[in-house]
Design a protein around this motif. Structure first.
Motif, mmCIF file in Angstrom:
data_model
loop_
_atom_site.group_PDB
_atom_site.id
_atom_site.type_symbol
_atom_site.label_atom_id
_atom_site.label_comp_id
_atom_site.label_asym_id
_atom_site.label_seq_id
_atom_site.Cartn_x
_atom_site.Cartn_y
_atom_site.Cartn_z
ATOM 1 N N VAL A 2 60.401 28.214 25.553
ATOM 2 C CA VAL A 2 59.723 28.319 24.254
ATOM 3 C C VAL A 2 58.629 29.381 24.289
ATOM 4 C CG1 VAL A 2 60.175 25.939 23.549
ATOM 5 C CG2 VAL A 2 58.126 26.440 24.867
ATOM 6 N N LYS A 3 58.435 29.998 23.128
ATOM 7 C CA LYS A 3 57.438 31.061 23.021
ATOM 8 C C LYS A 3 56.574 30.740 21.801
ATOM 9 C CE LYS A 3 57.605 35.903 21.939
ATOM 10 N NZ LYS A 3 58.513 36.973 21.573
ATOM 11 N N PHE A 4 55.265 30.900 21.940
ATOM 12 C CA PHE A 4 54.373 30.638 20.812
ATOM 13 C C PHE A 4 53.635 31.914 20.431
ATOM 14 C CE2 PHE A 4 55.103 26.470 22.684
ATOM 15 C CZ PHE A 4 55.477 25.766 21.543
ATOM 16 N N ILE A 5 53.706 32.218 19.145
ATOM 17 C CA ILE A 5 53.121 33.449 18.625
ATOM 18 C C ILE A 5 51.961 33.101 17.703
ATOM 19 C CG2 ILE A 5 53.582 35.498 17.213
ATOM 20 C CD1 ILE A 5 56.569 35.151 17.944
ATOM 21 N N HIS A 6 50.803 33.726 17.957
ATOM 22 C CA HIS A 6 49.657 33.537 17.067
ATOM 23 C C HIS A 6 49.778 34.544 15.929
ATOM 24 C CE1 HIS A 6 45.310 34.408 15.989
ATOM 25 N NE2 HIS A 6 45.587 33.218 15.492
ATOM 26 N N LYS A 20 50.877 26.788 24.262
ATOM 27 C CA LYS A 20 51.297 27.502 25.483
ATOM 28 C C LYS A 20 50.996 26.657 26.717
ATOM 29 C CE LYS A 20 50.782 32.104 23.515
ATOM 30 N NZ LYS A 20 49.934 33.290 23.378
ATOM 31 N N ARG A 21 49.841 26.019 26.705
ATOM 32 C CA ARG A 21 49.475 25.158 27.850
ATOM 33 C C ARG A 21 50.415 23.957 27.947
ATOM 34 N NH1 ARG A 21 44.038 26.199 26.684
ATOM 35 N NH2 ARG A 21 43.733 24.223 25.607
ATOM 36 N N ARG A 22 50.770 23.399 26.803
ATOM 37 C CA ARG A 22 51.676 22.240 26.774
ATOM 38 C C ARG A 22 53.054 22.635 27.330
ATOM 39 N NH1 ARG A 22 52.005 16.971 27.413
ATOM 40 N NH2 ARG A 22 53.254 15.886 25.850
ATOM 41 N N ALA A 23 53.503 23.834 26.998
ATOM 42 C CA ALA A 23 54.795 24.313 27.501
ATOM 43 C C ALA A 23 54.760 24.406 29.029
ATOM 44 C CB ALA A 23 55.137 25.660 26.875
ATOM 45 N N SER A 48 50.192 22.713 17.787
ATOM 46 C CA SER A 48 50.015 22.691 19.245
ATOM 47 C C SER A 48 51.350 22.558 19.976
ATOM 48 C CB SER A 48 49.040 21.583 19.637
ATOM 49 O OG SER A 48 47.790 21.803 19.005
ATOM 50 N N GLY A 49 52.451 22.770 19.252
ATOM 51 C CA GLY A 49 53.751 22.969 19.887
ATOM 52 C C GLY A 49 54.469 21.731 20.386
ATOM 53 N N GLU A 50 54.005 20.547 19.975
ATOM 54 C CA GLU A 50 54.589 19.332 20.564
ATOM 55 C C GLU A 50 56.076 19.180 20.260
ATOM 56 O OE1 GLU A 50 53.016 17.818 22.757
ATOM 57 O OE2 GLU A 50 53.917 15.851 23.011
ATOM 58 N N MET A 51 56.489 19.527 19.060
ATOM 59 C CA MET A 51 57.908 19.362 18.702
ATOM 60 C C MET A 51 58.779 20.276 19.574
ATOM 61 S SD MET A 51 59.715 19.588 14.962
ATOM 62 C CE MET A 51 59.965 21.346 14.786
#
Ligand code: SAH
Length: 249
Positions: free
Chosen positions: A88-92, A76-79, A47-50
């Motif tokens: 930051v970019k998150f890729i599924h 993505k929501r956390r960003a 969930s991207g916390e780091m």
């Protein structure tokens, strides 16, 4: 493409999908002395916390890759929430074999080393994205106490005692792969409780909301058995840490 549904249920309310706490994640970020603008690749970013908190606190930029659609959406929501969506970019995607186009300062896999067949394979994979002088981060379990029997190892949800090493041996194993261990932050039992006990409440709420779901039986069985199993085995026997590595010079 997704991870097994049970994790998307039991860990749907987790920000961190590991026994590391927000405080220790912050300690790790500071310990690495990353410069503002430094780039981070995170394979199995959850969930991207780091990435999100390090972007906020240290100005890093980066990419996270994760196979859970739900966790990637949460990242993505956390960003957005932390005001770092431009950093930051998150890729599924499946992170197996993922190599970044540009070399990064920090290449991480925190608690997902199965993506490249274990610690050695994951270090090799991350090294392909790492710039000279960069740091590899590996999050991995070890035995706090060696299980006296294979049954106890299975109680810890390991396949066998040989799945994990004791901490000194794990540290030595990084040396055998040609890496210096330059930092580490270890989880403790309170951190394990945050990771494991938080699942119980999520399961309970999910059961109340989804009594007729195909998965209700499985979730009910886990909620019934997990507290005792966890206290008897994982909490006592399994340690966990994030290890910062640099190729030996
Ligand atoms: N590093 C994150 C998540 C650790 S949990 C944190 O510390 O919070 C392990 C993560 O690996 C989960 O988010 C899961 O969705 C992801 N995952 C499992 N198999 C994967 C694969 N093949 N490719 C990418 N991510 C994967």
């Amino acid at each position: 493409m997704d991870i097994p549904r049970i994790f998307n249920i039991t860990e749907s309310a987790h920000r961190i999908h590991n026994p590391i706490t927000p405080e220790k994640l912050a300690i790790l970020g500071a310990a690495l002395r990353v410069a503002s603008g430094a780039s981070v690749l995170d394979l199995g970013s959850g969930s991207g916390e780091m990435l999100c908190t390090w972007a906020r606190d240290h100005g890093v930029v980066g990419v996270g890759v994760d196979m859970s659609r739900l966790f990637t959406e949460q990242a993505k929501r956390r960003a957005e929430e932390l005001g770092v969506a431009n950093q930051v970019k998150f890729i599924h995607a499946n992170a197996a074999g993922y190599v970044s186009d540009e070399k990064v300062s920090v290449a991480a896999c925190v608690g997902a080393t199965w993506i490249a067949g274990g610690v050695a394979g994951t270090i090799e994979l991350l090294a392909r994205s790492l710039r000279p002088g960069g740091i590899i981060l590996i999050g991995e379990p070890y035995w706090r106490q060696l299980p006296p029997t294979e049954d106890i190892a299975k109680g810890c949800q390991a396949h066998s005692i040989s799945d994990f090493l004791m901490l000194p041996e794990l540290l030595a194993s990084f040396g055998h792969l040609g890496y210096d261990v330059v930092e580490m932050v270890l989880a403790d039992q309170d951190g394990w409780d945050r990771y494991e006990a938080a699942k119980w409440f999520t399961m309970r709420r999910w059961l109340e909301a989804n009594p007729d779901d195909d998965f209700a039986k499985e979730v009910r069985a886990q909620l019934t058995s997990e507290p005792e199993r966890y206290a008897a085995y994982t909490r006592e026997y399994v340690g966990w840490g994030v290890f910062a590595l640099m190729p030996r010079c």
